[in-house]
Design a protein around this motif. Structure first.
Motif, mmCIF file in Angstrom:
data_model
loop_
_atom_site.group_PDB
_atom_site.id
_atom_site.type_symbol
_atom_site.label_atom_id
_atom_site.label_comp_id
_atom_site.label_asym_id
_atom_site.label_seq_id
_atom_site.Cartn_x
_atom_site.Cartn_y
_atom_site.Cartn_z
ATOM 1 N N MET A 270 1.003 -1.251 -0.303
ATOM 2 C CA MET A 270 0.023 -0.104 -0.309
ATOM 3 C C MET A 270 0.812 1.137 -0.398
ATOM 4 S SD MET A 270 -2.369 -1.321 3.516
ATOM 5 C CE MET A 270 -2.385 0.389 3.209
ATOM 6 N N SER A 271 -0.209 2.540 -0.283
ATOM 7 C CA SER A 271 0.864 3.679 -0.471
ATOM 8 C C SER A 271 -0.013 4.315 0.308
ATOM 9 C CB SER A 271 0.749 4.095 -1.606
ATOM 10 O OG SER A 271 1.359 5.700 -1.937
ATOM 11 N N VAL A 272 0.214 5.292 1.306
ATOM 12 C CA VAL A 272 -0.075 5.970 2.170
ATOM 13 C C VAL A 272 0.149 7.665 1.741
ATOM 14 C CG1 VAL A 272 -1.569 6.005 4.875
ATOM 15 C CG2 VAL A 272 -1.033 3.943 3.771
ATOM 16 N N ARG A 273 -0.535 8.548 1.762
ATOM 17 C CA ARG A 273 -0.354 9.665 1.534
ATOM 18 C C ARG A 273 -1.016 10.883 2.462
ATOM 19 N NH1 ARG A 273 3.240 9.882 -3.047
ATOM 20 N NH2 ARG A 273 3.394 8.128 -3.487
ATOM 21 N N SER A 274 -0.984 11.735 3.341
ATOM 22 C CA SER A 274 -1.131 12.596 4.198
ATOM 23 C C SER A 274 -0.447 14.294 4.025
ATOM 24 C CB SER A 274 -1.150 11.892 5.148
ATOM 25 O OG SER A 274 0.118 12.007 5.838
ATOM 26 N N PHE A 275 -1.150 14.814 4.917
ATOM 27 C CA PHE A 275 -0.615 16.397 4.699
ATOM 28 C C PHE A 275 -0.402 17.087 5.901
ATOM 29 C CE2 PHE A 275 -2.265 15.714 0.112
ATOM 30 C CZ PHE A 275 -1.360 16.363 -0.479
ATOM 31 N N SER A 276 -0.705 16.346 7.225
ATOM 32 C CA SER A 276 -0.467 16.623 8.444
ATOM 33 C C SER A 276 -0.060 15.654 9.156
ATOM 34 C CB SER A 276 -1.455 16.839 9.033
ATOM 35 O OG SER A 276 -2.349 16.032 9.567
ATOM 36 N N PRO A 277 0.903 15.789 10.096
ATOM 37 C CA PRO A 277 1.472 14.936 11.373
ATOM 38 C C PRO A 277 0.303 14.046 11.793
ATOM 39 C CG PRO A 277 2.976 16.558 11.539
ATOM 40 C CD PRO A 277 0.836 17.324 10.860
ATOM 41 N N GLU A 278 -1.004 14.602 12.254
ATOM 42 C CA GLU A 278 -2.063 14.285 13.258
ATOM 43 C C GLU A 278 -2.895 12.928 12.158
ATOM 44 O OE1 GLU A 278 -0.718 17.970 14.247
ATOM 45 O OE2 GLU A 278 -1.733 17.540 12.526
ATOM 46 N N VAL A 279 -3.139 13.443 11.258
ATOM 47 C CA VAL A 279 -3.654 12.675 9.868
ATOM 48 C C VAL A 279 -2.742 11.101 9.380
ATOM 49 C CG1 VAL A 279 -4.498 12.185 7.836
ATOM 50 C CG2 VAL A 279 -4.964 14.382 8.899
ATOM 51 N N ALA A 281 -0.229 10.148 11.495
ATOM 52 C CA ALA A 281 -0.988 9.203 13.140
ATOM 53 C C ALA A 281 -2.094 8.372 13.142
ATOM 54 C CB ALA A 281 -0.096 10.200 14.098
ATOM 55 N N THR A 282 -3.134 9.030 12.361
ATOM 56 C CA THR A 282 -4.435 8.560 12.506
ATOM 57 C C THR A 282 -4.316 7.347 11.382
ATOM 58 O OG1 THR A 282 -5.516 10.859 12.972
ATOM 59 C CG2 THR A 282 -6.910 8.843 12.091
ATOM 60 N N LEU A 283 -3.500 7.772 10.371
ATOM 61 C CA LEU A 283 -4.344 6.743 9.565
ATOM 62 C C LEU A 283 -2.877 5.236 9.665
ATOM 63 C CD1 LEU A 283 -3.591 8.802 6.275
ATOM 64 C CD2 LEU A 283 -5.471 7.747 6.679
ATOM 65 N N GLU A 284 -1.908 5.478 10.257
ATOM 66 C CA GLU A 284 -0.735 4.827 10.832
ATOM 67 C C GLU A 284 -1.991 3.277 12.022
ATOM 68 O OE1 GLU A 284 2.755 2.931 12.453
ATOM 69 O OE2 GLU A 284 2.838 5.007 12.023
ATOM 70 N N THR A 285 -2.282 4.388 12.877
ATOM 71 C CA THR A 285 -3.315 3.642 13.069
ATOM 72 C C THR A 285 -4.288 2.921 12.976
ATOM 73 O OG1 THR A 285 -2.658 5.382 15.606
ATOM 74 C CG2 THR A 285 -4.495 3.264 16.387
ATOM 75 N N ARG A 286 -4.761 3.442 12.697
ATOM 76 C CA ARG A 286 -6.785 2.821 11.777
ATOM 77 C C ARG A 286 -6.268 1.992 10.914
ATOM 78 N NH1 ARG A 286 -9.551 1.406 13.681
ATOM 79 N NH2 ARG A 286 -10.936 1.619 11.635
ATOM 80 N N ILE A 287 -5.150 2.171 10.502
ATOM 81 C CA ILE A 287 -4.430 1.151 9.375
ATOM 82 C C ILE A 287 -4.258 -0.666 10.381
ATOM 83 C CG2 ILE A 287 -3.224 0.267 7.634
ATOM 84 C CD1 ILE A 287 -2.833 2.845 6.613
ATOM 85 N N ARG A 288 -3.433 -0.530 11.221
ATOM 86 C CA ARG A 288 -2.578 -1.200 12.069
ATOM 87 C C ARG A 288 -4.490 -2.091 12.364
ATOM 88 N NH1 ARG A 288 2.821 -1.973 12.817
ATOM 89 N NH2 ARG A 288 3.611 0.039 12.133
ATOM 90 N N ASN A 289 -4.570 -1.017 13.273
ATOM 91 C CA ASN A 289 -5.945 -2.022 13.898
ATOM 92 C C ASN A 289 -6.839 -2.222 13.299
ATOM 93 O OD1 ASN A 289 -4.514 -1.155 15.953
ATOM 94 N ND2 ASN A 289 -5.771 0.924 16.409
ATOM 95 N N LEU A 290 -7.463 -1.669 12.220
ATOM 96 C CA LEU A 290 -8.268 -2.764 11.176
ATOM 97 C C LEU A 290 -7.623 -4.252 10.180
ATOM 98 C CD1 LEU A 290 -10.483 -1.054 9.209
ATOM 99 C CD2 LEU A 290 -9.277 -2.532 7.912
ATOM 100 N N VAL A 291 -6.837 -4.113 9.993
ATOM 101 C CA VAL A 291 -5.736 -5.306 9.057
ATOM 102 C C VAL A 291 -5.720 -6.082 10.243
ATOM 103 C CG1 VAL A 291 -3.502 -5.740 8.966
ATOM 104 C CG2 VAL A 291 -4.423 -3.402 7.796
ATOM 105 N N ARG A 292 -5.682 -6.174 12.192
ATOM 106 C CA ARG A 292 -4.769 -7.045 12.473
ATOM 107 C C ARG A 292 -6.565 -7.496 13.503
ATOM 108 N NH1 ARG A 292 -0.970 -8.711 14.338
ATOM 109 N NH2 ARG A 292 0.505 -6.679 14.552
ATOM 110 N N ALA A 293 -7.454 -6.965 13.230
ATOM 111 C CA ALA A 293 -8.867 -7.504 14.035
ATOM 112 C C ALA A 293 -9.747 -7.852 12.455
ATOM 113 C CB ALA A 293 -9.736 -5.555 13.838
ATOM 114 N N HIS A 294 -9.045 -7.582 11.909
ATOM 115 C CA HIS A 294 -10.612 -8.096 10.342
ATOM 116 C C HIS A 294 -9.346 -8.895 9.917
ATOM 117 C CE1 HIS A 294 -12.675 -7.002 6.598
ATOM 118 N NE2 HIS A 294 -11.875 -8.124 5.960
ATOM 119 N N VAL A 295 -8.115 -9.627 10.213
ATOM 120 C CA VAL A 295 -7.157 -10.086 9.168
ATOM 121 C C VAL A 295 -7.553 -12.012 10.388
ATOM 122 C CG1 VAL A 295 -5.283 -11.608 9.200
ATOM 123 C CG2 VAL A 295 -5.466 -9.751 8.216
#
Length: 401
Positions: A270-279, A281-295
């Motif tokens: 995946m390629s993940v792109r953003s324009f602020s440190p807050e976004v 960080a949110t993307l990384e947290t949500r991707i990690r949590n969603l992927v682990r729970a989903h799988v």
């Protein structure tokens, strides 16, 4: 005013006509670079061409900065100010299809992003600054390797780790990139965030292989991966403020080799792109949590390799306003775009801007021309003298005597 009174003339800075006589030389340099492209940290031939030209024009040259980087330093007058201007030198690992007489002679290597043009432009400015010396202070011309590397230590990071700003102090730093789809000679600016942070994620799903006719005895990683692709698209839609910008793209999915076999694993990139440190960080947290729970919900296991890439390019307000004014003086306001939309591409010039104020500029490469990273791309030589005049005038204005 009497005849005895002194006449005060406004200082004269570089105009477009001043670099016009260098077009043939710059075009020859650019096309030589295009014909002999070099990949990240392999820019030996390019660096030597740059260094030899700078020495010929009277610059103090430092080779091997951050690997294959070159810095040319020119001092003039008594001014204490200093400014840096950067050009990138590396090419991309792809096969050229332009059919041009100066097309790449190196297999699977081409200048598909215009770094040959960026280097030639800065050499043009170097030549003009050396012959006029219409400034007071110090200019450092920074020829950087390995912008295209993307993941791992890039050329900017390596140069900084090699003490770039300690060895070559800069009060501000400026850089430029061509922009296909916009008329050549058009300068484009944006204050604040301009180009995206880019992170790369590799997801390896571990299921249980088996016979395609007996799926109940297996844990199908392809089924998990297919479902996960759709689930990941909910992150931007449902976890990121609609007023913010983010991109989550699955660019690669590999699994299995036969239609009658359920494979053991599947891999997504995946390629993940953003324009602020807050976004970001949110993307990384949500991707990690969603992927682990989903799988795990499918009974499979997962490994997540989350690799941070370049940070956001953030142009400082003062330096961007200054560069924009220089462009307006040079080409007129009709050829200047003061605040372009966000660009979802990324750039390691961002690392320089984390340490020094500055501005990253876009320069139109021509309407209807192939896009960047396209095998049919070519830099527009009409920009060579325009870009050289811009950098020359910017340095002269920044270090005005």
């Amino acid at each position: 005013m009497s005849e005895a009174d002194p006449v005060f003339l406004a200082p004269r800075f570089c105009e477009l006509a001043d670099t016009a006589d260098s077009r043939d030389e710059l075009q020859a340099i650019r096309r030589t670079l295009h014909q002999h492209p070099e990949l990240a940290f392999q820019e030996v031939r390019t660096a030597e061409l740059v260094a030899s030209r700078l020495e010929q024009w009277g610059y103090e040259v430092t080779r091997g900065v951050g690997g294959t980087g070159v810095v040319g330093t020119l001092r003039n007058g008594v001014g204490s100010g200093s400014v840096g201007v950067r050009a990138d030198m590396d090419a991309l690992p792809m096969q050229e299809t332009t059919g041009l007489p100066y097309a790449s002679v190196c297999a699977n290597t081409m200048h598909a992003c215009g770094h040959d043009g960026h280097t030639a432009i800065l050499l043009g400015a170097a030549r003009q600054l050396a012959r006029t010396r219409n400034f007071s202070g110090t200019v450092h011309l920074i020829f950087q390797p390995a912008e295209e590397i993307g993941i791992g230590l890039s050329g900017a990071q390596r140069m900084l780790a090699d003490g770039l700003f300690e060895r070559f102090p800069c009060d501000a730093i400026f850089g430029l990139h061509n922009h296909p789809g916009v008329a050549a000679g058009t300068f484009m600016f944006r204050t604040g965030p301009m180009m995206a942070a880019c992170d790369t994620v590799t997801i390896r799903i571990h299921g249980k292989g088996g016979h395609a006719a007996r799926p109940h005895h297996a844990i199908d990683p392809i089924l998990v991966a297919g479902s996960l692709v759709m689930a990941l698209q909910t992150i931007v839609a449902r976890n990121i403020d609609p007023n913010e910008t983010a991109v989550v793209t699955i660019g690669s999915l590999h699994a299995g080799h036969a239609p009658n076999v359920i494979p053991e694993s599947a891999t997504l990139e995946m390629s993940v792109r953003s324009f602020s440190p807050e976004v970001r960080a949110t993307l990384e947290t949500r991707i990690r949590n969603l992927v682990r729970a989903h799988v795990e919900g499918y009974g499979a296991e997962v490994d997540i390799d989350y690799r941070p890439g370049y940070p956001v390019v953030v142009n400082s307000e003062r330096e961007t306003a200054f560069a924009r004014q220089v462009a307006e003086e040079l080409v007129g306001p009709d050829k200047v775009v003061p605040q372009i939309p966000l660009i979802s591409g990324s750039e390691d010039f961002s690392y320089f801007l984390q340490q020094r104020p500055g501005c990253y500029v876009r320069l139109g490469n021509g309407a209807g021309r192939p896009l960047l990273h396209n095998p049919g791309y070519d830099f527009n030589d009409d920009n060579l003298t325009v870009g050289a005049a811009f950098w020359t005038r910017l340095v002269e204005r920044y270090l005005a005597a």
